[in-house]
Design a protein around this motif. Sequence first.
Motif, PDB file in Angstrom:
ATOM      1  N   LEU A  17      41.304  14.470  81.037  1.00 26.85           N
ATOM      2  CA  LEU A  17      40.176  14.485  80.102  1.00 26.85           C
ATOM      3  C   LEU A  17      40.703  14.791  78.700  1.00 26.85           C
ATOM      4  N   THR A  18      40.380  13.929  77.755  1.00 31.22           N
ATOM      5  CA  THR A  18      40.871  14.082  76.388  1.00 31.22           C
ATOM      6  C   THR A  18      39.956  15.006  75.603  1.00 31.22           C
ATOM      7  N   ILE A  19      40.550  15.929  74.864  1.00 31.74           N
ATOM      8  CA  ILE A  19      39.814  16.888  74.042  1.00 31.74           C
ATOM      9  C   ILE A  19      39.497  16.245  72.693  1.00 31.74           C
ATOM     10  N   LEU A  20      38.226  16.251  72.328  1.00 29.99           N
ATOM     11  CA  LEU A  20      37.830  15.755  71.012  1.00 29.99           C
ATOM     12  C   LEU A  20      37.892  16.869  69.973  1.00 29.99           C
ATOM     13  N   ALA A  21      37.426  18.069  70.343  1.00 32.51           N
ATOM     14  CA  ALA A  21      37.407  19.174  69.388  1.00 32.51           C
ATOM     15  C   ALA A  21      37.503  20.502  70.120  1.00 32.51           C
ATOM     16  N   VAL A  22      37.958  21.512  69.421  1.00 27.52           N
ATOM     17  CA  VAL A  22      38.077  22.874  69.946  1.00 27.52           C
ATOM     18  C   VAL A  22      37.202  23.781  69.111  1.00 27.52           C
ATOM     19  N   LEU A  23      36.328  24.548  69.767  1.00 30.09           N
ATOM     20  CA  LEU A  23      35.438  25.448  69.041  1.00 30.09           C
ATOM     21  C   LEU A  23      36.224  26.606  68.432  1.00 30.09           C
ATOM     22  N   GLY A  33      42.863  16.021  70.742  1.00 26.92           N
ATOM     23  CA  GLY A  33      43.792  14.949  71.086  1.00 26.92           C
ATOM     24  C   GLY A  33      44.624  15.231  72.315  1.00 26.92           C
ATOM     25  N   GLU A  34      44.702  16.499  72.737  1.00 29.42           N
ATOM     26  CA  GLU A  34      45.439  16.826  73.966  1.00 29.42           C
ATOM     27  C   GLU A  34      44.617  16.438  75.193  1.00 29.42           C
ATOM     28  N   GLY A  51      35.215  26.358  75.635  1.00 32.08           N
ATOM     29  CA  GLY A  51      35.192  26.155  74.197  1.00 32.08           C
ATOM     30  C   GLY A  51      35.831  24.866  73.734  1.00 32.08           C
ATOM     31  N   ILE A  52      35.587  23.754  74.421  1.00 30.27           N
ATOM     32  CA  ILE A  52      36.085  22.456  73.970  1.00 30.27           C
ATOM     33  C   ILE A  52      34.948  21.441  73.982  1.00 30.27           C
TER      34      ILE A  52
END
Length: 427
Positions: free
Chosen positions: A314-320, A333-334, A388-389
């Motif tokens: 699963l690709t991360i779009l953003a981190v809170l 992006g990770e 938190g992602i």
Amino acid sequence: MSVFVDVFDRLGQAFLQGLLQPFYYIGILLVAFHSYKQIQLERKLFSTRLHSMLDTTGRTVLGGLAAGFLGSVAMAFVGATLTLEALWWIWGLTVLLALLRIRFFCMAYAAGVLGMLHEVAALFPSIGEGTWLEGAAASLRDVQMPALIALVGILHLMEAAFVKWQGSRLAMPLFVENKRGRMVGSYRLQQFWPVPLFLLVPMAGGSAAELPWTPLFGGEAWAGGWGFAAFPVMLGYAETTLSRLPREKAAESAKRLLIYAVVVIGLAALAEWVPAMVALASFLVIGLHELLVWLGERAEAQEPPRYVHGARGLTILAVLPRGPAAEMGLEAGEVILKVNGIAVNSRLELHRALSVNPAYSKLEVLNLEGQSKFVGRAIFADDHYQIGIVLCPDEQVRYIASTKERSLVQLWKRSWKGTRAHKGETV
């Protein structure tokens, strides 16, 4: 010493003059409202906010103050013969252009249009005789376009620095639909800076003290005295990326803005030395800015979307900010490959894998260099399995952001549209 005392005295007078002008306050209010609308969109797409309205507005206002100070210092050596009428023209045209496109809320467009109107008024000196148009045409002819074009270039030097510095920090993740109808993640890098300038201007009957230097533009006009004038303006920047990390996009945009700024300063010098070039320089101020937009869009069209789920993970779009994922060092992006030893390929599988060992969940992640790394953290009861992602979208998201370029009026309207299924949310 008397020169410096005179400088501070006249700066104080210009500051008081600036306090009475509404333009700077209007700019701050528009920045705050734009931030508010962004946070509304974040809550709709992700059921949480990723940015703070106070922090975003504060950063842009401080950036604008820094740009105003540096721009004022630079223009003191360039020389500016800009009047209050020029300020009204700039802000009037800025608002009118922003009614067409929000990205036109930038001084470059207003200055370019003003330059072409200036040339039209110069070509037809008898236009509007006996009517209110006569006064308007006279004020257009009085605008010193080389100084104004130079100001555009200097401010875009500041903008290039701020895009490099702030661009990725305030980037906003979005769910959008690409040209093939697929749900993908993206980032919108859009900022506006209200810039309070205090310009050194020639002024008949102004300061009795002689300037210790001679500004580049203005010539003999400085012999009659000088003073300062408050001249608040707006800078604007807008980019969208589906294929780059925000910091990569910001760095690329900053380089282009730097080149644009240098070219515009060169055009200002050319217009000062060859007055017949004012029309061409004004046209190029707009045309080259539009070229920057086109180059950015062209580069995006040639690259595949980055913020999509691949065959694995699963690709991360953003981190809170300040969330568990941020503490673990996860980045946009990770790709999350495994959680507690279980391969995850959907949001549901991720939730189930996290619940296997909430005491200390261990994640295997593919980093931006393509190498595996292992991170872990306890998932506490009050976390509700939220690490938190924001994951990249799939076909189950309910809302996506509108990709249509908006106007100032449309900024008041909602900027999302519904899709077929469930609402996207953070994990």
